[in-house]
Every structure is written in structure tokens, then in C-alpha cells.
Motif scaffolding. Structure first.
Motif, mmCIF file in Angstrom:
data_model
loop_
_atom_site.group_PDB
_atom_site.id
_atom_site.type_symbol
_atom_site.label_atom_id
_atom_site.label_comp_id
_atom_site.label_asym_id
_atom_site.label_seq_id
_atom_site.Cartn_x
_atom_site.Cartn_y
_atom_site.Cartn_z
ATOM 1 N N LYS A 95 -37.822 -3.457 -44.744
ATOM 2 C CA LYS A 95 -37.374 -2.925 -42.602
ATOM 3 C C LYS A 95 -38.832 -3.526 -42.372
ATOM 4 O O LYS A 95 -39.093 -4.355 -41.456
ATOM 5 C CB LYS A 95 -38.198 -1.583 -42.168
ATOM 6 C CG LYS A 95 -36.657 -0.523 -42.238
ATOM 7 C CD LYS A 95 -37.254 0.602 -42.093
ATOM 8 C CE LYS A 95 -36.120 1.358 -42.083
ATOM 9 N NZ LYS A 95 -36.242 3.293 -42.208
ATOM 10 N N LEU A 96 -40.149 -3.815 -43.686
ATOM 11 C CA LEU A 96 -41.242 -4.261 -42.889
ATOM 12 C C LEU A 96 -40.827 -5.857 -43.282
ATOM 13 O O LEU A 96 -41.438 -6.554 -42.246
ATOM 14 C CB LEU A 96 -41.898 -4.133 -44.377
ATOM 15 C CG LEU A 96 -42.771 -2.488 -44.604
ATOM 16 C CD1 LEU A 96 -43.986 -2.610 -45.651
ATOM 17 C CD2 LEU A 96 -43.240 -2.456 -43.496
ATOM 18 N N LEU A 128 -38.413 -7.642 -42.247
ATOM 19 C CA LEU A 128 -37.459 -8.136 -41.043
ATOM 20 C C LEU A 128 -38.218 -8.364 -39.905
ATOM 21 O O LEU A 128 -38.054 -9.145 -39.275
ATOM 22 C CB LEU A 128 -36.559 -7.340 -41.515
ATOM 23 C CG LEU A 128 -35.043 -7.570 -42.305
ATOM 24 C CD1 LEU A 128 -34.236 -6.261 -42.128
ATOM 25 C CD2 LEU A 128 -34.350 -8.754 -41.634
ATOM 26 N N LYS A 129 -39.591 -7.909 -40.093
ATOM 27 C CA LYS A 129 -40.181 -7.650 -38.711
ATOM 28 C C LYS A 129 -40.628 -9.089 -38.699
ATOM 29 O O LYS A 129 -40.813 -9.966 -39.366
ATOM 30 C CB LYS A 129 -42.053 -7.514 -39.355
ATOM 31 C CG LYS A 129 -42.254 -5.840 -39.385
ATOM 32 C CD LYS A 129 -43.050 -5.426 -38.981
ATOM 33 C CE LYS A 129 -44.782 -5.322 -38.496
ATOM 34 N NZ LYS A 129 -45.835 -4.456 -38.861
ATOM 35 N N ASN A 156 -31.434 -1.576 -39.615
ATOM 36 C CA ASN A 156 -32.798 -2.412 -40.187
ATOM 37 C C ASN A 156 -33.411 -3.155 -39.533
ATOM 38 O O ASN A 156 -34.265 -3.653 -38.999
ATOM 39 C CB ASN A 156 -32.628 -2.805 -41.651
ATOM 40 C CG ASN A 156 -33.505 -1.877 -42.989
ATOM 41 O OD1 ASN A 156 -33.628 -0.173 -42.453
ATOM 42 N ND2 ASN A 156 -33.861 -1.726 -43.993
ATOM 43 N N LEU A 157 -32.063 -4.461 -38.437
ATOM 44 C CA LEU A 157 -33.137 -5.196 -37.945
ATOM 45 C C LEU A 157 -32.625 -3.939 -35.984
ATOM 46 O O LEU A 157 -33.662 -4.145 -35.680
ATOM 47 C CB LEU A 157 -31.123 -6.023 -37.100
ATOM 48 C CG LEU A 157 -31.957 -7.345 -38.714
ATOM 49 C CD1 LEU A 157 -30.311 -8.434 -37.981
ATOM 50 C CD2 LEU A 157 -32.563 -8.068 -38.586
ATOM 51 N N GLU A 202 -33.975 -1.402 -35.825
ATOM 52 C CA GLU A 202 -35.132 -0.386 -36.193
ATOM 53 C C GLU A 202 -36.244 -1.479 -35.950
ATOM 54 O O GLU A 202 -37.304 -1.370 -35.238
ATOM 55 C CB GLU A 202 -35.684 0.110 -37.239
ATOM 56 C CG GLU A 202 -34.945 1.236 -37.530
ATOM 57 C CD GLU A 202 -35.011 2.343 -38.709
ATOM 58 O OE1 GLU A 202 -36.217 2.494 -38.796
ATOM 59 O OE2 GLU A 202 -34.696 2.641 -39.550
ATOM 60 N N ASN A 203 -36.266 -2.531 -35.943
ATOM 61 C CA ASN A 203 -37.046 -3.737 -35.902
ATOM 62 C C ASN A 203 -36.784 -4.909 -34.733
ATOM 63 O O ASN A 203 -37.867 -5.520 -34.135
ATOM 64 C CB ASN A 203 -37.297 -4.986 -36.801
ATOM 65 C CG ASN A 203 -38.398 -4.456 -37.854
ATOM 66 O OD1 ASN A 203 -39.110 -4.324 -37.820
ATOM 67 N ND2 ASN A 203 -37.038 -4.135 -38.978
ATOM 68 N N ASN A 207 -46.971 -11.260 -38.535
ATOM 69 C CA ASN A 207 -45.449 -11.622 -39.598
ATOM 70 C C ASN A 207 -46.237 -12.958 -40.170
ATOM 71 O O ASN A 207 -45.122 -13.359 -41.042
ATOM 72 C CB ASN A 207 -44.258 -12.624 -38.095
ATOM 73 C CG ASN A 207 -43.882 -11.490 -37.344
ATOM 74 O OD1 ASN A 207 -43.903 -10.341 -37.224
ATOM 75 N ND2 ASN A 207 -44.240 -12.503 -36.051
ATOM 76 N N ALA A 263 -48.183 -4.519 -43.598
ATOM 77 C CA ALA A 263 -47.089 -3.922 -43.890
ATOM 78 C C ALA A 263 -47.043 -2.856 -44.254
ATOM 79 O O ALA A 263 -46.472 -1.553 -43.950
ATOM 80 C CB ALA A 263 -46.152 -5.263 -44.051
ATOM 81 N N ARG A 286 -52.181 -6.694 -32.930
ATOM 82 C CA ARG A 286 -50.805 -8.047 -34.319
ATOM 83 C C ARG A 286 -51.658 -9.207 -34.888
ATOM 84 O O ARG A 286 -50.483 -9.702 -35.126
ATOM 85 C CB ARG A 286 -50.182 -9.059 -32.552
ATOM 86 C CG ARG A 286 -51.434 -10.119 -31.830
ATOM 87 C CD ARG A 286 -50.679 -10.662 -30.338
ATOM 88 N NE ARG A 286 -48.675 -10.582 -31.128
ATOM 89 C CZ ARG A 286 -48.163 -11.940 -30.859
ATOM 90 N NH1 ARG A 286 -48.520 -11.307 -29.040
ATOM 91 N NH2 ARG A 286 -47.346 -12.415 -30.886
#
Lengths: 194, 164
Positions: free
Chosen positions: A90-91, A93-94, A123-124, A126-127, B38, B65, B99
Motif C-alpha cells: 500500500k505504501l 503505491l502512494k 490497494n490502488l 485505498e490510495n 513520494n 511511509a 507533504r
């Protein structure tokens, strides 16, 4: 989420390699690393266990050249494929701009492929992304193994939205760059639309 | 352009770099980096040439993260500061303007206390810069929706990238 730097004239985009454990995501990145000139790539980072299974992610920064005066840089990430590393997936995919799904062509791994695509979709979401609209390509990896399913059978089960689909043998590089190019192109086309 | 694309213009970069340079001097740090959550590097100041900044940005973002995930697991919103202590060099990591990630690398010429104090002061300045950058980007988008140079990218441009 592309990062557009007008000051240094750079576009940075993030591509994530997704798929079930031992499917060949890291091998895709290793092949790209080995076949790219040192000027075009940065250091490849692998956060792996002692037995070389991806623990958190692999990372490879890649310069593709310039487009309209902007250096186009892609950051390639893999996720850990094993089911219990879902929090990490999940992380990673951010802020993703495009996804490559590396499916394992071996018959006994079909269930794992299907489960992993479902997991990707969740998971996408959720992001804040939607698999239906995000730049996406599918790779049927390990085509050189004896116990693989027919390509059309895999296509029927795994293809989600008629995304570009490639046969791959990541260990020898077959299909590796074609898959990458396909998603990179889709990302740039998206950028044009915005 | 999607609203969540991160766009950095020259003026914004200059102001961020100026703030980082000030922080680096005030904290007596080796290097100061600002990284997108990111994993993209935004700006830097100090002895940056001795570090692999791309890897540093990616690993820092991964670190933040993962720590964010840990915080949520125990019911915290976030851990806003991370500190890694080495034999010679230490890394202080904090979140700025929700961010961005501010990374300060320092050695024994500085201290954790001084770094924390200066980071707190600099964070306010950086937040203001980010706010004004966001306003500027919003106004720019409203004034001219076709201003993106990428709207003119042709299929040939894209193909040319992959032809070599």
C-alpha cells in the motif's frame, strides 16, 4: 503523481511493478539496470531479506532522455509480492503514475496472480487511484518454463481492461523493455491530456 | 494538469533553497534536503555532492511511509520527527507542510538539540513558502489552463524517447 520541476526542467514519474511473490518483478528491474548505460540510470536499491526476497521495495531511477526540453525521469519500484507484506505494498503505491503487473505464467501460480490483481485494485483504491484509468500493462513472465499456461488462457483470466500485454522472460530480458515502454508512453500521454 | 501533480517553478525553488541554506548554517549541518513524500528530491543545500541524493530521497520517503504505517497501527496520527544516530553522522527527519520531508544530516559540529530547534524555526518558513507556491499554482491554473508545455507533446516526441 508526476513531479514537474520547471526550475530544473525535469519530469519525474513513478512506475510500480506489482504481482505475486517470486513472479520476476525484481528480475525485471535487474535486467533494466544491467542493460542501461550508467549515465541513464542511478543506483539500484534492493531492500531484501537475507534470502533475497523483496522485503520493502527495489528502486531504480532511470533517465529516458528529453522531451520538449524536459528531462524525463522514471522512478521504478517493485513491491514485495508475498501476501503478508500488504501494508508495505500500500505504501509503495502512494503517488504512483503507472503500474506494471508481472504475472507468473506457471499453471500453479494462476490463483496467486488473480489474488494479486484483486489486491492491486484494492490497494490502488485505498490510495485514491482506479485500475480502470491508471496507465497499466500486463506481463506474462517465465514463458520459458515447461509448465506454463497458454497465453490466450492467461489473457482471458488476467487481462483487466484490454491493457497492453506482453510475453516475458525476465531472466533473459524478453519483453522487459517493451512492457516498460508501454507504461511510460501511457504516462506521457496522460501528462499531455492534463 | 491533475491537481495532485506537484509542480515546482523557479521562484518557488529559489525560496526553498534559500530557506534550506539558512537552516543549514543555523543548525551547523552538513547538508539539508527537502524531499517529496513520494520520494522525489525537491531542493537541497550544503555538502550535497557527497550523497546519492536520488537514493536518499527514495529511502527517506520509504522510511517515513513505514513509520507513518507504524503510527497508525498504534493509533497515532503520525510520528512527525525521526532521528537516526550514527557514529559520526546523524539524520534528523521531519514532516513539513504535510507533504514534504525535511532531512538534516549533521555531525558532531552540531547537536540534536540545536538541530531540533532550528528545524522547528525553519519549518514555519518552509510552510509559508509551500502555501504561497500552492496559491501561485492555483492562480496559474485558473488563469490559463493550457499553460502546460506537455499539452503539445506529440506521438513523435514520445516515440523519439524510445528510439535509442
Amino acid at each position: 503523481m508526476a513531479f514537474i520541476n520547471y526550475a530544473s526542467k525535469e519530469i519525474n514519474c513513478k512506475i510500480v511493478y506489482y504481482g505475486p511473490g517470486l513472479g520476476g518483478k525484481t528480475t525485471n528491474l535487474q535486467f533494466i539496470y544491467n542493460k542501461t548505460s550508467p549515465e541513464a540510470r542511478g543506483k539500484m536499491i534492493s531492500l531484501a531479506t537475507e534470502t533475497d526476497r523483496t522485503l520493502f521495495f527495489d528502486f531504480l531511477p532511470l533517465d529516458l532522455g528529453t522531451i520538449r526540453g524536459f528531462t524525463t525521469r522514471f522512478h521504478l519500484y517493485t513491491v514485495p509480492g508475498q501476501v503478508f507484506y500488504d501494508a508495505s505494498r500500500k505504501l509503495i503505491l502512494k503517488g504512483v503514475d503507472g503500474v506494471i503487473f508481472v504475472a507468473d505464467s506457471q499453471e500453479e501460480r494462476m490463483e496467486a496472480n488473480i489474488e494479486s490483481i484483486r489486491n492491486l485494485e484494492d490497494n490502488l483504491e485505498e490510495n485514491g487511484f482506479d485500475l480502470k484509468s491508471i496507465p497499466y500493462a500486463l506481463q506474462f513472465n517465465k514463458r520459458d518454463l515447461p509448465n506454463v499456461l497458454q497465453v490466450d488462457e492467461m489473457y482471458r483470466v488476467l487481462n483487466f481492461k484490454r491493457e497492453p500485454t506482453f510475453e516475458g522472460i525476465a531472466t533473459s530480458g524478453k519483453g522487459v523493455f517493451d512492457t516498460l515502454k508501454s507504461v511510460a508512453k501511457q504516462i506521457l500521454i496522460e501528462l499531455r491530456k492534463r | 494538469m491533475r491537481s495532485h501533480d506537484f509542480v515546482l517553478y523557479e521562484d518557488g525553488l529559489y525560496r526553498l533553497e534559500e530557506a534550506l541554506r539558512r537552516l543549514r548554517l543555523d543548525a551547523n549541518a552538513k547538508a539539508v534536503f527537502l524531499v517529496d513524500k513520494n520520494g522525489q528530491q525537491i531542493a537541497a543545500a550544503g555538502e550535497v555532492e557527497q550523497f546519492d541524493v536520488t537514493s536518499l530521497a527514495s529511502l527517506t520517503a520509504g522510511n517515513v511511509a513505514a513509520t507513518d504505517g507504524l503510527a497508525k497501527l498504534i493509533g497515532e496520527r503520525e510520528f512527525s520527527v525521526l532521528f537516526h544516530e550514527g557514529k559520526q553522522d546523524h539524520i534528523h527527519i521531519s514532516i513539513v507542510a504535510k507533504r514534504a520531508i525535511l532531512v538534516v544530516i549533521f555531525d558532531d559540529r552540531s547537536s540534536l538539540g540545536l538541530t531540533r530547534l532550528r528545524v522547528r524555526q525553519a519549518s514555519g518558513d518552509l510552510e509559508k513558502i509551500f502555501e504561497s507556491m500552492a496559491k501561485q499554482a492555483e492562480q496559474g491554473t485558473m488563469a490559463n489552463t493550457d499553460s502546460s508545455p506537455f499539452s503539445e507533446i506529440t506521438d513523435e516526441d514520445i516515440d523519439a524517447l524510445f528510439s535509442e
